[in-house]
Motif scaffolding. Structure first.
Motif, PDB file in Angstrom:
ATOM      1  N   THR A 245       1.617  15.632  -4.104  1.00 25.20           N
ATOM      2  CA  THR A 245       1.128  15.111  -5.376  1.00 25.20           C
ATOM      3  C   THR A 245      -0.057  14.181  -5.145  1.00 25.20           C
ATOM      4  OG1 THR A 245       2.657  13.241  -5.332  1.00 25.20           O
ATOM      5  CG2 THR A 245       3.429  15.281  -6.374  1.00 25.20           C
ATOM      6  N   GLU A 247      -0.423  11.299  -6.588  1.00 24.91           N
ATOM      7  CA  GLU A 247       0.088   9.934  -6.440  1.00 24.91           C
ATOM      8  C   GLU A 247       0.463   9.636  -4.987  1.00 24.91           C
ATOM      9  OE1 GLU A 247       0.190  11.263 -10.501  1.00 24.91           O
ATOM     10  OE2 GLU A 247       1.102  12.101  -8.680  1.00 24.91           O
ATOM     11  N   ASN A 250      -2.760   9.137  -3.044  1.00 25.50           N
ATOM     12  CA  ASN A 250      -3.367   7.835  -3.329  1.00 25.50           C
ATOM     13  C   ASN A 250      -2.617   6.696  -2.634  1.00 25.50           C
ATOM     14  OD1 ASN A 250      -5.185   9.170  -4.969  1.00 25.50           O
ATOM     15  ND2 ASN A 250      -4.048   8.759  -6.857  1.00 25.50           N
ATOM     16  N   GLU A 251      -1.295   6.767  -2.644  1.00 22.55           N
ATOM     17  CA  GLU A 251      -0.503   5.719  -2.004  1.00 22.55           C
ATOM     18  C   GLU A 251      -0.715   5.719  -0.491  1.00 22.55           C
ATOM     19  OE1 GLU A 251       4.174   4.211  -1.744  1.00 22.55           O
ATOM     20  OE2 GLU A 251       3.650   6.143  -2.658  1.00 22.55           O
TER      21      GLU A 251
END
Length: 341
Positions: A245, A247, A250-251
């Motif tokens: 994903t 997200e 990005n993390e």
């Protein structure tokens, strides 16, 4: 001789020198050993305070050009064992397939520090990561890079995923897939290895079977954004790795930057050091860079480039010579004739 003191006069004959000796006896010199730590009067010099940091920086190969790269040090054990085994078994080192130039054919290496060969560079970077995993000191890791807690695919992670070391071919296929799909350059692969070793040094962790994919992915993600002009977005990597994903990407990128202390600078000297160390690694493991025969078209191109460089240096030397002989055009001073009476 006036007020001067000659070397023949004893100190007792000069009242000024006698007073100076009394002052020195009354005020003894205080050393740093005589000062107690409780008094707080002794201040450490700033150079003494900064010395450990400088030593730590010189020990970090991703920041300092004189420090030896980590992957080259980890590979030396296997290289020595291979050489010892070949010597005991009377085996050839495997360089019989290497191409050499002759009178009729000239082989040249197109890989340079500014434009490395993509396929060979990726193979060397994968081999460097392989030695990192194989000769690791421990299994220190972080949760953000654990593949079982943050899987890259929907397939079940094997139970022995943290025990079995990946082969060099598996690491190479993983990196080659990302580079071919995102159309990344060979220079980006070298910067990826710099960021990877910087992460291992700054975060005091190891790359091991349970985290190598996510660490490599994070290093490629960061290197592609810093190095390439047309950066690949995180959503583009999600198209390559279907089950991850945005997200999660990005993390992972945020944690990677924080662990690097936002130090994404790669000096030219450090980049060149990693390039030549990768070439040394290739020579030690019989991964020679491709040699291509010199064609007529390529020879004409090299000759044209050489002629341009030669003309450029000639112009620079002429300009420097004009600046150095600028006083030669001055009119000399004529001596007037003497008049004898």
């Amino acid at each position: 001789m006036g007020g001067s003191v000659s070397c023949c006069i004893s100190p007792g004959e000069s009242p000024k020198i006698h007073r100076r000796e009394v002052e020195l006896e009354e005020c003894p010199i205080t050393t740093t050993e005589d000062v107690s730590e409780d008094t707080g009067t002794y201040l450490q010099h700033i150079s003494d305070r900064e010395l450990p940091d400088e030593l730590a920086q010189e020990a970090n190969p991703s920041d300092h050009p004189r420090a030896s790269t980590l992957f080259l040090n980890k590979s030396q054990t296997d290289v020595r064992e291979k050489r010892k085994s070949n010597y005991l078994n009377h085996m050839s080192p495997g360089l019989l397939t290497k191409k050499y130039s002759s009178c009729s054919t000239i082989f040249i290496d197109d890989s340079t520090v500014s434009q490395p060969n993509l396929k060979s560079t990726i193979k060397c970077v994968a081999l460097a990561i392989y030695y990192h995993i194989k000769n690791r000191d421990s299994n220190r890791s972080l949760e953000i890079f654990d593949e079982k807690k943050h899987p890259l695919s929907r397939e079940k992670v094997p139970d022995d995923y943290s025990v079995v070391d990946p082969e060099h071919k598996l690491i190479y296929r993983f990196i080659r897939t990302l580079f071919s799909s995102a159309q990344l350059t060979a220079e980006c692969a070298i910067v990826t290895l710099v960021y990877l070793e910087r992460l291992l040094t700054y975060a005091e962790m190891d790359i091991c079977p349970c985290n190598w994919k996510r660490i490599v992915l994070g290093a490629i993600l960061l290197a592609s954004k810093v190095w390439d002009d047309q950066a690949v977005w995180n959503v583009d990597y999600c198209q390559i790795l279907k089950d991850i994903t945005v997200e999660d990407m990005n993390e992972m990128e945020r944690h990677f930057l924080e662990l690097l202390q936002f130090n994404i600078n790669v000096p030219a000297s450090v980049y060149a050091k990693y390039y030549f160390d990768l070439r040394s690694l290739a020579d030690d493991n019989n991964l020679s860079f491709p040699l291509e025969p010199l064609s007529n078209k390529r020879a004409q191109k090299l000759e044209a480039i050489s002629r341009l460089c030669e003309d450029k240096y000639k112009d620079l030397s002429k300009a420097a010579m004009r600046r150095s002989i600028s006083a030669d055009n001055l009119v000399g001073i004529k001596n007037s004739q003497a008049v004898l009476s």
